[in-house]
Structures are given as structure tokens and as C-alpha cells.
Design a protein around this motif. Sequence first.
Motif, PDB file in Angstrom:
ATOM      1  N   VAL A  45       0.921  -1.366  -0.374  1.00  0.00           N
ATOM      2  CA  VAL A  45       0.016  -0.126  -0.171  1.00  0.00           C
ATOM      3  C   VAL A  45       0.740   1.191  -0.205  1.00  0.00           C
ATOM      4  O   VAL A  45       0.051   2.757  -0.425  1.00  0.00           O
ATOM      5  CB  VAL A  45      -0.920  -0.421   1.644  1.00  0.00           C
ATOM      6  N   ARG A  46       2.126   1.491   0.327  1.00  0.00           N
ATOM      7  CA  ARG A  46       2.878   2.348   0.583  1.00  0.00           C
ATOM      8  C   ARG A  46       3.663   2.149  -0.544  1.00  0.00           C
ATOM      9  O   ARG A  46       3.281   4.389  -1.524  1.00  0.00           O
ATOM     10  CB  ARG A  46       3.870   2.150   1.628  1.00  0.00           C
ATOM     11  N   ARG A  47       3.244   1.383  -1.410  1.00  0.00           N
ATOM     12  CA  ARG A  47       4.522   1.431  -2.561  1.00  0.00           C
ATOM     13  C   ARG A  47       3.855   2.535  -3.230  1.00  0.00           C
ATOM     14  O   ARG A  47       4.290   2.682  -4.501  1.00  0.00           O
ATOM     15  CB  ARG A  47       5.214   0.221  -2.919  1.00  0.00           C
ATOM     16  N   ALA A  48       2.735   1.878  -3.915  1.00  0.00           N
ATOM     17  CA  ALA A  48       1.452   1.986  -4.347  1.00  0.00           C
ATOM     18  C   ALA A  48       1.231   3.809  -4.360  1.00  0.00           C
ATOM     19  O   ALA A  48       0.807   4.582  -5.627  1.00  0.00           O
ATOM     20  CB  ALA A  48      -0.048   1.380  -3.947  1.00  0.00           C
ATOM     21  N   GLN A  49       1.586   4.372  -2.993  1.00  0.00           N
ATOM     22  CA  GLN A  49       1.336   6.096  -3.210  1.00  0.00           C
ATOM     23  C   GLN A  49       2.935   6.715  -3.445  1.00  0.00           C
ATOM     24  O   GLN A  49       3.097   7.163  -4.425  1.00  0.00           O
ATOM     25  CB  GLN A  49       1.078   6.461  -2.016  1.00  0.00           C
ATOM     26  N   ASP A  50       4.149   5.942  -3.024  1.00  0.00           N
ATOM     27  CA  ASP A  50       5.211   6.311  -2.984  1.00  0.00           C
ATOM     28  C   ASP A  50       6.278   5.796  -4.091  1.00  0.00           C
ATOM     29  O   ASP A  50       7.419   6.839  -4.454  1.00  0.00           O
ATOM     30  CB  ASP A  50       6.433   6.175  -1.681  1.00  0.00           C
ATOM     31  N   GLU A  51       5.848   4.922  -4.842  1.00  0.00           N
ATOM     32  CA  GLU A  51       7.165   4.156  -6.101  1.00  0.00           C
ATOM     33  C   GLU A  51       6.190   4.490  -7.347  1.00  0.00           C
ATOM     34  O   GLU A  51       4.901   4.585  -7.355  1.00  0.00           O
ATOM     35  CB  GLU A  51       7.043   3.073  -5.355  1.00  0.00           C
ATOM     36  N   PRO A  52       7.191   5.055  -8.425  1.00  0.00           N
ATOM     37  CA  PRO A  52       6.679   4.776  -9.602  1.00  0.00           C
ATOM     38  C   PRO A  52       5.691   3.447 -10.319  1.00  0.00           C
ATOM     39  O   PRO A  52       5.894   1.909  -9.748  1.00  0.00           O
ATOM     40  CB  PRO A  52       7.492   5.696 -10.716  1.00  0.00           C
ATOM     41  N   GLN A  53       4.592   3.248 -10.544  1.00  0.00           N
ATOM     42  CA  GLN A  53       3.976   2.032 -10.924  1.00  0.00           C
ATOM     43  C   GLN A  53       3.770   2.276 -12.283  1.00  0.00           C
ATOM     44  O   GLN A  53       3.039   3.221 -13.485  1.00  0.00           O
ATOM     45  CB  GLN A  53       2.229   1.874 -10.438  1.00  0.00           C
ATOM     46  N   TRP A  54       3.138   1.246 -13.422  1.00  0.00           N
ATOM     47  CA  TRP A  54       2.725   1.189 -14.788  1.00  0.00           C
ATOM     48  C   TRP A  54       1.637   0.944 -14.688  1.00  0.00           C
ATOM     49  O   TRP A  54       0.559   0.443 -14.053  1.00  0.00           O
ATOM     50  CB  TRP A  54       2.928  -0.323 -15.473  1.00  0.00           C
ATOM     51  N   VAL A  55       0.623   2.331 -15.262  1.00  0.00           N
ATOM     52  CA  VAL A  55      -1.147   2.848 -14.811  1.00  0.00           C
ATOM     53  C   VAL A  55      -1.065   3.141 -16.232  1.00  0.00           C
ATOM     54  O   VAL A  55      -0.254   3.105 -17.146  1.00  0.00           O
ATOM     55  CB  VAL A  55      -0.674   3.404 -14.159  1.00  0.00           C
ATOM     56  N   PRO A  56      -2.585   2.715 -16.753  1.00  0.00           N
ATOM     57  CA  PRO A  56      -2.981   2.869 -18.432  1.00  0.00           C
ATOM     58  C   PRO A  56      -2.402   4.233 -18.765  1.00  0.00           C
ATOM     59  O   PRO A  56      -2.374   5.091 -17.705  1.00  0.00           O
ATOM     60  CB  PRO A  56      -4.241   2.623 -17.974  1.00  0.00           C
ATOM     61  N   THR A  57      -1.998   4.343 -19.767  1.00  0.00           N
ATOM     62  CA  THR A  57      -1.875   5.835 -20.639  1.00  0.00           C
ATOM     63  C   THR A  57      -2.806   6.546 -20.807  1.00  0.00           C
ATOM     64  O   THR A  57      -3.750   7.150 -20.188  1.00  0.00           O
ATOM     65  CB  THR A  57      -1.960   5.713 -22.269  1.00  0.00           C
ATOM     66  N   ALA A  58      -4.672   5.986 -20.634  1.00  0.00           N
ATOM     67  CA  ALA A  58      -5.699   6.245 -20.708  1.00  0.00           C
ATOM     68  C   ALA A  58      -5.773   7.815 -19.253  1.00  0.00           C
ATOM     69  O   ALA A  58      -6.305   8.482 -19.035  1.00  0.00           O
ATOM     70  CB  ALA A  58      -6.821   5.747 -20.998  1.00  0.00           C
ATOM     71  N   TRP A  59      -5.124   7.252 -18.142  1.00  0.00           N
ATOM     72  CA  TRP A  59      -5.411   7.463 -16.610  1.00  0.00           C
ATOM     73  C   TRP A  59      -4.519   9.189 -16.705  1.00  0.00           C
ATOM     74  O   TRP A  59      -4.501  10.369 -16.094  1.00  0.00           O
ATOM     75  CB  TRP A  59      -5.266   7.022 -16.082  1.00  0.00           C
ATOM     76  N   ILE A  60      -3.578   8.983 -17.654  1.00  0.00           N
ATOM     77  CA  ILE A  60      -2.988  10.174 -17.996  1.00  0.00           C
ATOM     78  C   ILE A  60      -2.708  10.775 -18.784  1.00  0.00           C
ATOM     79  O   ILE A  60      -2.960  12.682 -19.282  1.00  0.00           O
ATOM     80  CB  ILE A  60      -1.165   9.932 -17.833  1.00  0.00           C
ATOM     81  N   ARG A  61      -3.733  10.033 -20.121  1.00  0.00           N
ATOM     82  CA  ARG A  61      -4.145  11.074 -20.972  1.00  0.00           C
ATOM     83  C   ARG A  61      -5.325  10.747 -21.763  1.00  0.00           C
ATOM     84  O   ARG A  61      -5.651   9.711 -22.463  1.00  0.00           O
ATOM     85  CB  ARG A  61      -3.096  11.176 -22.356  1.00  0.00           C
ATOM     86  N   PRO A  62      -6.306  11.137 -21.046  1.00  0.00           N
ATOM     87  CA  PRO A  62      -7.532  10.741 -20.932  1.00  0.00           C
ATOM     88  C   PRO A  62      -8.181  10.452 -22.409  1.00  0.00           C
ATOM     89  O   PRO A  62      -8.059  12.148 -22.590  1.00  0.00           O
ATOM     90  CB  PRO A  62      -8.482  11.583 -20.026  1.00  0.00           C
TER      91      PRO A  62
END
Length: 527
Positions: free
Chosen positions: A506-523
Amino acid sequence: HVIAEVRGSVNKDINGAELLYSLLNAPWLQSLLKVESILHTLINSELKVRVHHLLLSLQALLSAHDTVSLRDYEPDLPPLPKDLPEDEEAMRIVCLVKNNQPLGTTIRRDDVTGEIYIARVIHGGLANRSGLLHAGDRLVEVNGQPVFGLEPEQIIQILTHSHGTIMFKVVPITDRPVNNQTMVTVCACHGGVQSHVDPSIPCADAGMAFRKGDILEIVDQSDTLWCLLKRLCYDQKELWWFQPYHPYTCVKTCDDLKEYIDSAGFRRSLRLCRQRRGQAFGTSQFCTLRCPTGCYSLLANPYEEVVRYQHHPEHPHRLIALLGPSGVGVNELRRRLIEINPKVYQGAVPHTTRPPKCHEGSGREYHFISREQFDTMVCNHRWFIEFGELRGHLYGTSVDAVKDVLASGKICVIDIEPYALESVRTAELRAYVIFIKPPTVEQMKCTRMNSHIITNCYTSRPFKDEDIQEIEDAGCNMEQHYCQFFDHVIVNDGLQAACVQLLTAVRRAQDEPQWVPTAWIRPTDQS
Ligand SMILES: Nc1ncnc2c1ncn2[C@@H]1O[C@H](COP(=O)(O)OP(=O)(O)OP(=O)(O)O)[C@@H](O)[C@H]1O
């Protein structure tokens, strides 16, 4: 001070910061700085001249290193004369030394003109490493032999039988495509490409198995049937491998998924009346409510474009969504996590149409609302992440309830069923999905010896062998179908250890970079 600033950039995962940090910290640089300051103290001494020469050699060495690493070793040629005839073509002569390794190119013939072209340059192969041959280059001669009119197989024969230096005469492609680094997660495939049995694969030796959830980089998408990918392994280090990938073999239909949802079984806890949901709403209606296309569009995609994402400390936290087969211990772990620090972790308050009990307060245990209000919420698309019916009353967890927790600055931790993945994997909630995986049947029998399972009839009783087998089977099924959406997996063997792992994740999810869908960043318009 500079080193401290660069160190800060490393923590923010800024490109190149790590390299710069290690360079600045390198003992040789420190020594050079010392040498430089000593040099200032020596005026016109012979030693100063010698050290100066030494430093110049070192500079030349570093510059050579940079040139090689940038592959910038093509000669600087004088500009072409202006009065060249228009049909004059610039040719390039390329010599490669082949040491029992494949060249790493494929060849195609233009059916209309009969010209021969380099179709693909395989990543990591000899041609790719040389940086001198590119997809789209027109091949004119190989070892002095003109190739015009030859079949690609004949040219491959020439290349296969050539040893030592091979000389190519090529007309270079004018517009080389720029690699803009598209990363994807494989979402739906049936065990990877069967490179040796699929006749349409352009280069069988280049085939590599991959699994759902693998992170791949698209290297070349110019072919209609295939694209060239390279894989990042789980520790995110790059492996210069390559992967022809057949999109059509990997598309998964919605029907497959509906079948799974019916057979997967629902959580026993009745917390959200999941057992009755199917009877109350019908699986298809339920699905339609969530998916504008009437199916699990995410799951039907062969792959999903992803980017590296670092959660911004000033933004709301990422939602933590726990997923696992009923009885594996999802709620136990969630409860324990919240208990560790209720000021940081909190669940979402569900909505219900049942009347409050005397000790319950609205907005605390539940949001108590009428059936009409509940229906309106559903119809007005203030979507519930999950909802269901139990004994005539509706229950559900709304997106707004999750957003309330996130807006208060806390980390919202909920548990979901697989069908809710689409509702939480959004630009708004940015769920970090943790799969709670059952350990082996033997381990579960051991660890659950003194535990009780909640049955459909609200009663709890000791675990039976059938329960354990059912959890194991449901866990395998869930993993097989949805592993591509798991950001993290925790095997719930010992409760204590699993809880520590959950806290870390849970800490890592907030503190470290993760792979997420591009659509989340460029909706996009749809998301
Ligand atoms: N690692 C573990 N070791 C021993 N007992 C466990 C472990 N994990 C969970 N349990 C126990 O198993 C039982 C079921 O756990 P829990 O209620 O959290 O399951 P669940 O996955 O939320 O499923 P459901 O929603 O159907 O209840 C609880 O009594 C819990 O204390």
C-alpha cells in the motif's frame, strides 16, 4: 548541495537522474576534482603539463565512450554537390562482420516493382546493434551480387551461407520512424505466441512466449498482422528481446468472461449481498449498467497501453482495491490494515435501503437511503462500484463514497469482485489492485485449522476440506482471467506476514512509480 539535489531527483524518478547521481558520486570524479584543485596551486611546473596531457587523454576516452553509446559513429561526409541529376540516388555501403550469429533482419520484395527491401530489423540482432541497416532500406547488392528480381528466400540463402564480412549496398530509407516508446500490458492472450507452429510469423526464431500481465514495449507496428515488441521483466529492467505478436490470436470475447463470472462464485460474507446479486439483477443487466458497450471492453482488448506513473504527493491517494476468492481472507486483511492506523486507512461507507438499527448512524455504518434514491443513483450513472440485493434490501458501494475518503486525505481500502475492476481502474480512482492469493491446499489446511468461515446462512463454522479446495480453485480461476490487472500479489499464508506485505504494498502504491493505463494520464473522450 548539487549532489543532494540530484539525489532528490532520483527519488522523483526523473529520467537520467540516477546516472547523473552515480557519476557525481564516482570516486574517479572526486579524484579528478582534487587533481584539478592541486593543479591550480602548481604554476608552470612540469608536473602540471603532464597532468594536463593525462586529462586530455581521459577526455578523449570519455568522448569516444559517449559517441559509441549514442551510436554516432557514421562518418561526417561532405555535403552532396548541388548539381546532382534528380534521379541520382544516395547509396550506402555497409559492411557487417558475421560471427555465427543471425543477421537479425527480414527481407521483403515489392510485388509491383520487384525491388527488395529490409522488412524488419530485429532488436538486439547484429544489424540492429550496428545501427547501419534500417527497416525500409532498399537492398541493391549483397557481396557484390545484385538482388533485384531475386526471391527473398534466395537472398536469405546468400546471407545464410556468407561468413565473415558481408557487404550490403543499400539505398537508405528517407523517413526513419521515431521510436516513441509505447508501452503495453498484455491483457488477453492464450498462452503467448506459438512461433514455431504459426506459419504467418515473419521470423520464427524471433518468437518468444509471453504471458498476460507482461509489460512490453512496442518497437514496430508497421505490419498489419504483426508488431515487434520487447519485454520488460518483472523487476522492470529492460531485456533486449523481441516479440512478434499476432493481435488476432489474442482477442478474448465477452462471452468467455460472462461464463467465468457465473461460475466463479461469490463471496460468502454477504457484506454486499454478492450471492444474491445474480438473481436480483441478472448478470447481463448488471454488466450493461457498467459497460457502455455491454461487455467488459477492457478485458476484450488484446493489450492496454501503459505508462510509468508516480503518484503526486499533493493529489488524492490511489484507491487500494483488494481482490481474492471468497474466504481467502480479503476482509480480514483489510480490517487489520485499517486497525493499524485508522487515521490513514479507511473503508468506503456503503449505501443501503434497509432501515438503520438502533446503534447505527447514517454516514457511519451505512448511508441509509430509500429504494427510489438508490434506483435514481443507479439510473443517473452515479455508478456503484458494486451493488446487490439481500432479503429485499439493496446494498452498494458508490464511487462517491470512495471519493469522500480520498478527499479527506486518507487511503481508501475496499474489497471488490472482478467485475468491479472496470469501475475502479479509472483516471479518477486510479486503483492499485492487490490480489490476495490462496496458498497451497496443504498450507491452507494448516493455517486455517482454528479459523472460521462465514457461510451463506450468516453462521460461521470451521473450514472444511471442500471450502479450502473451492477457495483454491476460485483463486486459480481468478488469477488466470484477471492477472493482467493485478498490481501486486500477496499470498495469504501466515496472517501476520500477509498483513506486513499488504502494508508495504500500500505504501509502495503511493510512493513508487507504477505502470498505469495511459488513458489515466492522457484521458480520451471515452474515459
Ligand atoms: N492467513 C490466515 N490464516 C488463518 N486464518 C485466516 C487467514 N486469513 C483469513 N483467515 C480467516 O479466514 C476467515 C475468512 O476470512 P475473510 O472473512 O477475511 O474472507 P474473505 O476473503 O473476506 O471472504 P468473505 O468475504 O466471503 O468472508 C476469517 O475467519 C479469517 O479470520
